[in-house]
Design a protein around this motif. Structure first.
Motif, PDB file in Angstrom:
ATOM      1  N   GLU A 124      -5.094  12.983  -5.467  1.00  9.10           N
ATOM      2  CA  GLU A 124      -5.119  11.700  -4.767  1.00  9.10           C
ATOM      3  C   GLU A 124      -6.527  11.355  -4.298  1.00  9.10           C
ATOM      4  OE1 GLU A 124      -3.129   9.339  -0.939  1.00  9.10           O
ATOM      5  OE2 GLU A 124      -2.660  11.447  -1.286  1.00  9.10           O
ATOM      6  N   VAL A 125      -6.940  10.126  -4.525  1.00 13.76           N
ATOM      7  CA  VAL A 125      -8.193   9.576  -4.019  1.00 13.76           C
ATOM      8  C   VAL A 125      -7.949   8.110  -3.671  1.00 13.76           C
ATOM      9  CG1 VAL A 125     -10.581   8.939  -4.582  1.00 13.76           C
ATOM     10  CG2 VAL A 125      -9.673  11.111  -5.392  1.00 13.76           C
ATOM     11  N   ASP A 126      -8.536   7.676  -2.570  1.00 14.27           N
ATOM     12  CA  ASP A 126      -8.504   6.264  -2.211  1.00 14.27           C
ATOM     13  C   ASP A 126      -9.685   5.602  -2.919  1.00 14.27           C
ATOM     14  OD1 ASP A 126      -8.811   3.748  -1.055  1.00 14.27           O
ATOM     15  OD2 ASP A 126      -8.145   4.410   0.917  1.00 14.27           O
ATOM     16  N   TYR A 127      -9.415   4.913  -4.022  1.00 10.10           N
ATOM     17  CA  TYR A 127     -10.502   4.391  -4.852  1.00 10.10           C
ATOM     18  C   TYR A 127     -11.216   3.216  -4.209  1.00 10.10           C
ATOM     19  CZ  TYR A 127      -8.435   7.522  -8.185  1.00 10.10           C
ATOM     20  OH  TYR A 127      -7.940   8.643  -8.789  1.00 10.10           O
ATOM     21  N   ARG A 128     -10.536   2.498  -3.336  1.00 13.54           N
ATOM     22  CA  ARG A 128     -11.217   1.399  -2.653  1.00 13.54           C
ATOM     23  C   ARG A 128     -12.351   1.941  -1.790  1.00 13.54           C
ATOM     24  NH1 ARG A 128      -5.813  -0.873  -2.592  1.00 13.54           N
ATOM     25  NH2 ARG A 128      -5.818  -2.956  -3.543  1.00 13.54           N
TER      26      ARG A 128
END
Length: 562
Positions: A124-128
């Motif tokens: 999981e990564v918050d791409y924003r």
């Protein structure tokens, strides 16, 4: 007669809608490293295999660099697809290149199921948050019905104003769900034209100048017609022309107006001439750190008049206050000015002086050892096709072709203005995939060659044959140069152990050559080109000749005088 009705829409999976959306936007190639987070998109690309080329790569940074080179060479939006987490992190190098090079690019990133958000689930990564400083826009598609809308907007943003990268995360379950939506094609947008009064003001300022200097930049935004038009204007007015850092494609280096490249490793005489000029005509360049020599070349308050022509108003005056700013599409500007001439230009002798300095800089020096790389490169230049594509990695080696070779009107030069090592080889492969009929030559150091050298497998897989010229001096040459200036004789962390690069590519089934003397380069190139295979020409350099202007011993002597 009854009005014919449009055929009824059929439900499609999100993955199919995504693939169809790329086709609708005119994408011709997708560069990808596959991942389980976008299996449905892969299936959609399979269904579109006759309309869009899926290029399977070996490393995400390589895939994005190929897409970026594709965009530079064609003017289209480059498209890359990578998987979540580690794939996105690897891809961020290419996004940074596209950002600083102002290259239109859309990166699709597989994403975790939405229901698992904020659990730190697998990859999981918050791409924003991750891509916010690197991209023009970052979004995530969780609703399959919005795919055509958001993909169309992503392409619009990538192309508009100052071009750049857009990152689109695509959630896993969204790709599986069905939706009945129409495709959306590209928007037809008239490019911004320069205001007539601005062109008139520019010509008046030029008419008063005695020592003007044109600096031409910009990457994928130029068309072939635009380059011809701007060259006509600059040549007809006998203006001295420098290209911005790694923008050699933008002006014919054999022209009597060409005075050199204003960037990293620029000739000291050209830098001084830029200081001595009384007007800068900056066309398509942001006037960033390399061009401005670390923001030291001009006064930021506008003491030296600058006419700044750029497609994005936000970049005009960002660092340097211009005397005149013109917001315009570069090709539209070129078309508007190509027939204009200053009535009595007063800079003929000035242009000849700058051109003489450029020719003097390009005159080969004498270097110790059997290889005079300057003479070898100039001999190579004479036998290369007139439409050769050059790709260039980052490092001190790059100053050799920059200084001693000249990119011609029909040739292209692709290099990362952000100085990213590992760009050259994948860029060459991407360029050769896009333009298989053209000779593609990659200039890369031994350090950069082993950062993304595994992408040579992609060249074999897709049956293209770039020629990769590895400049091998057994070290990170640029860092060694700085090290010797700051800490002479304290060599730390900059030495390298390398393979036999010729045998390296032979292991793939390619063609390998080794060059150790001046007169060996041209025959090695001819054999490599005739082989029809992906090829490496390993140029074994003297590690003591750390730049084309100084040896290690000379740097140490200079450092001791401080």
């Amino acid at each position: 007669m009854a009005k014919q009705q449009a055929p009824a829409l059929e439900p499609r999976t999100g993955g199919q809608i995504l693939a169809d959306a790329l086709v609708a936007q005119g994408a011709s190639h997708v560069f990808a490293v596959p991942g389980e987070s976008y299996l449905d998109l892969l299936d959609g690309l399979f269904a579109n295999r006759n309309r869009i080329n899926l290029i399977t790569c070996r490393f995400e940074a390589g895939a994005v660099n190929m897409a970026e080179a594709h965009a530079k060479l064609t003017g289209e939006v480059g498209v890359a697809v990578v998987t979540r987490g580690p794939g996105a992190c690897h891809a961020s190098i290419g996004v940074h290149i596209a950002h600083q090079d102002s290259t239109p690019l859309v990166l699709l990133v597989g994403q975790i199921p939405v229901e698992e958000t904020d659990r730190e689930t697998f990859q999981e990564v918050d791409y924003r948050k991750m891509f916010a400083p690197l991209a023009k826009w970052v979004t995530q598609i969780d609703d399959e019905k919005r795919i055509p809308e958001l993909i169309a907007h992503a392409f619009d943003v990538a192309r508009s104003g100052r071009p750049g990268p857009v990152v689109v995360a695509i959630s896993e379950e969204m790709q599986k769900r069905l939706a009945t939506v129409p495709d959306i094609g590209p928007a037809v947008v008239t490019p911004p034209y320069p205001a007539p009064e601005a062109i008139e003001a520019m010509m008046k300022m030029l008419g008063k100048a005695k020592r003007p200097l044109a600096v031409i930049g910009g990457g994928a935004g130029w068309t072939a017609e635009g380059r011809k038009a701007i060259q006509k204007f600059l040549v007809n007015n006998k203006l001295p022309v420098a290209v911005a850092f790694r923008r050699q494609s933008n002006f014919d280096g054999t022209s009597d107006n060409y005075v050199g490249d204003l960037g990293v490793g620029a000739d000291a005489a050209l830098v001084q001439h830029a200081r001595d000029s009384d007007l800068i005509l900056a066309i398509g360049t942001r006037i960033g750190e390399p061009v401005s020599q670390g923001y030291t070349l001009f006064d930021m308050a506008g003491a030296k008049p600058i006419i700044h022509i750029y497609p994005d108003q936000a970049e005009i005056g960002r660092v340097y206050r211009p005397a005149l700013g013109i917001t315009t599409d570069l090709n539209a500007f070129a078309a508007a000015v190509k027939g204009l001439k200053v009535s009595k230009p007063g800079w003929g002798a000035w242009t000849k002086e700058l051109r003489a300095s450029r020719l003097a800089q390009a005159e080969p020096q004498e270097y110790d050892g059997p290889l005079n790389l300057a003479r070898a490169l100039q001999a190579l230049e004479k036998v290369l096709p007139e439409d050769t594509v050059f790709t260039c990695d980052a490092g001190n080696f790059a100053t050799w072709p920059n200084r001693f070779m000249h990119v011609r009107q029909k040739q292209d030069f692709l290099g990362p203005t952000n100085g990213a090592m590992g760009y050259g080889i994948p860029a060459a492969i991407g360029a050769k995939i896009v333009a298989p009929e053209r000779e593609v030559i990659c200039f890369v150091g031994d350090g950069g060659a082993l950062m993304t050298g595994q992408e040579i497998a992609t060249a074999f897989h897709h049956k293209v044959n770039p020629i990769i010229m590895v400049f091998n001096n057994g070290q990170y040459g640029t860092i060694r140069m700085y090290q010797e200036r700051a800490y002479p004789e304290r060599v730390s962390g900059t030495q390298l152990t390398n393979p036999d690069f010729a045998r390296f590519i032979e292991a793939f089934g390619g063609h390998g050559e080794v060059v150790e003397a001046t007169d060996e380069l041209v025959p090695a190139y001819k054999r490599a080109s005739a082989s029809g295979k992906p090829a490496i020409i390993e140029v074994r350099m003297n590690p003591e000749q750390v730049t084309n202007r100084a040896t290690v011993a000379q740097l140490r002597a200079q450092a001791k005088k401080k």
